[in-house]
Design a protein around this motif. Structure first.
Motif, PDB file in Angstrom:
ATOM      1  N   THR A  47       4.682  21.289 -12.332  1.00 42.60           N
ATOM      2  CA  THR A  47       3.309  22.056 -12.230  1.00 42.60           C
ATOM      3  C   THR A  47       3.178  23.193 -12.623  1.00 42.60           C
ATOM      4  O   THR A  47       4.276  24.096 -12.597  1.00 42.60           O
ATOM      5  CB  THR A  47       2.849  21.980 -10.714  1.00 42.60           C
ATOM      6  N   TYR A  48       2.211  23.606 -13.360  1.00 40.15           N
ATOM      7  CA  TYR A  48       2.152  24.964 -14.018  1.00 40.15           C
ATOM      8  C   TYR A  48       1.214  25.935 -12.903  1.00 40.15           C
ATOM      9  O   TYR A  48       0.179  25.223 -12.681  1.00 40.15           O
ATOM     10  CB  TYR A  48       1.317  24.828 -15.227  1.00 40.15           C
ATOM     11  N   SER A  49       1.762  27.051 -12.477  1.00 41.95           N
ATOM     12  CA  SER A  49       0.831  27.851 -11.524  1.00 41.95           C
ATOM     13  C   SER A  49       0.796  29.235 -12.211  1.00 41.95           C
ATOM     14  O   SER A  49       1.743  29.676 -12.628  1.00 41.95           O
ATOM     15  CB  SER A  49       1.407  27.688 -10.080  1.00 41.95           C
ATOM     16  N   GLU A  50      -0.321  29.878 -12.237  1.00 45.33           N
ATOM     17  CA  GLU A  50      -0.766  31.109 -12.624  1.00 45.33           C
ATOM     18  C   GLU A  50      -0.237  32.011 -11.668  1.00 45.33           C
ATOM     19  O   GLU A  50      -0.827  31.966 -10.531  1.00 45.33           O
ATOM     20  CB  GLU A  50      -1.960  31.365 -13.327  1.00 45.33           C
ATOM     21  N   ASP A  72       7.628  25.991  -6.707  1.00 45.15           N
ATOM     22  CA  ASP A  72       7.212  25.959  -8.171  1.00 45.15           C
ATOM     23  C   ASP A  72       7.969  25.635  -9.004  1.00 45.15           C
ATOM     24  O   ASP A  72       8.871  26.607  -9.586  1.00 45.15           O
ATOM     25  CB  ASP A  72       6.352  27.388  -8.320  1.00 45.15           C
ATOM     26  N   TYR A 104      -1.158  19.741 -21.296  1.00 46.56           N
ATOM     27  CA  TYR A 104      -1.527  20.956 -20.706  1.00 46.56           C
ATOM     28  C   TYR A 104      -2.036  20.372 -19.294  1.00 46.56           C
ATOM     29  O   TYR A 104      -1.904  20.845 -18.207  1.00 46.56           O
ATOM     30  CB  TYR A 104      -2.632  21.762 -21.234  1.00 46.56           C
ATOM     31  N   GLY A 105      -2.792  19.209 -19.243  1.00 43.05           N
ATOM     32  CA  GLY A 105      -3.267  18.491 -18.382  1.00 43.05           C
ATOM     33  C   GLY A 105      -2.302  17.881 -17.404  1.00 43.05           C
ATOM     34  O   GLY A 105      -2.248  17.795 -16.259  1.00 43.05           O
ATOM     35  N   LEU A 153       0.884  19.043 -17.147  1.00 37.74           N
ATOM     36  CA  LEU A 153       1.438  20.324 -16.358  1.00 37.74           C
ATOM     37  C   LEU A 153       0.654  20.961 -15.454  1.00 37.74           C
ATOM     38  O   LEU A 153       1.039  21.139 -14.330  1.00 37.74           O
ATOM     39  CB  LEU A 153       1.910  21.254 -17.565  1.00 37.74           C
ATOM     40  N   LYS A 154      -0.718  20.892 -15.505  1.00 38.04           N
ATOM     41  CA  LYS A 154      -1.367  21.668 -14.616  1.00 38.04           C
ATOM     42  C   LYS A 154      -1.868  20.755 -13.393  1.00 38.04           C
ATOM     43  O   LYS A 154      -2.148  21.470 -12.321  1.00 38.04           O
ATOM     44  CB  LYS A 154      -2.711  22.142 -15.564  1.00 38.04           C
ATOM     45  N   LEU A 155      -2.394  19.725 -13.580  1.00 34.62           N
ATOM     46  CA  LEU A 155      -2.827  18.801 -12.611  1.00 34.62           C
ATOM     47  C   LEU A 155      -1.752  18.323 -11.757  1.00 34.62           C
ATOM     48  O   LEU A 155      -0.509  18.104 -11.975  1.00 34.62           O
ATOM     49  CB  LEU A 155      -3.427  17.651 -12.920  1.00 34.62           C
ATOM     50  N   ASP A 156      -2.001  18.459 -10.253  1.00 31.07           N
ATOM     51  CA  ASP A 156      -1.229  18.318  -9.225  1.00 31.07           C
ATOM     52  C   ASP A 156      -1.116  16.836  -8.633  1.00 31.07           C
ATOM     53  O   ASP A 156       0.197  16.391  -7.999  1.00 31.07           O
ATOM     54  CB  ASP A 156      -1.074  19.361  -8.176  1.00 31.07           C
ATOM     55  N   ARG A 189      -3.289  13.646 -12.581  1.00 33.09           N
ATOM     56  CA  ARG A 189      -2.195  13.648 -13.658  1.00 33.09           C
ATOM     57  C   ARG A 189      -2.411  12.253 -14.449  1.00 33.09           C
ATOM     58  O   ARG A 189      -1.525  12.440 -15.582  1.00 33.09           O
ATOM     59  CB  ARG A 189      -0.995  13.863 -12.699  1.00 33.09           C
TER      60      ARG A 189
END
Length: 119
Positions: A115-118, A111, A28-29, A31-34, A39
């Motif tokens: 990267t994961y963006s909500e 996007d 998850y980290g 994917l989430k961290l940019d 990362r």
């Protein structure tokens, strides 16, 4: 069917849960961290702690069943040696490129899958 003591089963289950949790958090980290330095931290910790716990659970289960587990021991030793060293090399390259006057390229604005963006 082997007769493994109940406490060893609990220990193996606990190690499997710990390993799966660290691996999930690390993925998850990733994917989430940019930023590259952020990362880098997540997968190195996930591979060291998560996969190490999974391999330790496999070793304990094999030992309790009366089998040898040399393969898991070798994989764990190789993992504990290579993961921190490769993470250190990647971090040094990143710092060297930043201090050398050459700015790192900005991450892509789209996007995508990296990267994961909500939304």
């Amino acid at each position: 069917m082997t007769d493994i003591p109940f406490l060893i089963d609990i220990l193996v289950a606990t190690l499997l849960i710990i390993g799966a949790t660290f691996t999930l958090i690390g993925s998850y980290g990733l994917l989430k961290l940019d930023q590259p330095m952020k990362r880098l931290h997540a997968p190195t910790k996930a591979s060291t702690l998560g996969v190490g716990s999974l391999l330790l659970a496999s070793m304990i289960h094999a030992f309790a069943s009366g089998e040898s587990s040399l393969h898991e021991l070798l994989v764990m030793a190789f993992l504990f040696v290579t993961a921190p060293i490769s993470g250190n090399f990647i971090a040094k390259v990143h710092l060297h490129r930043q201090r050398g006057g050459k700015e790192l390229p900005a991450p892509p604005a789209e996007d995508g899958w990296a990267t994961y963006s909500e939304k």
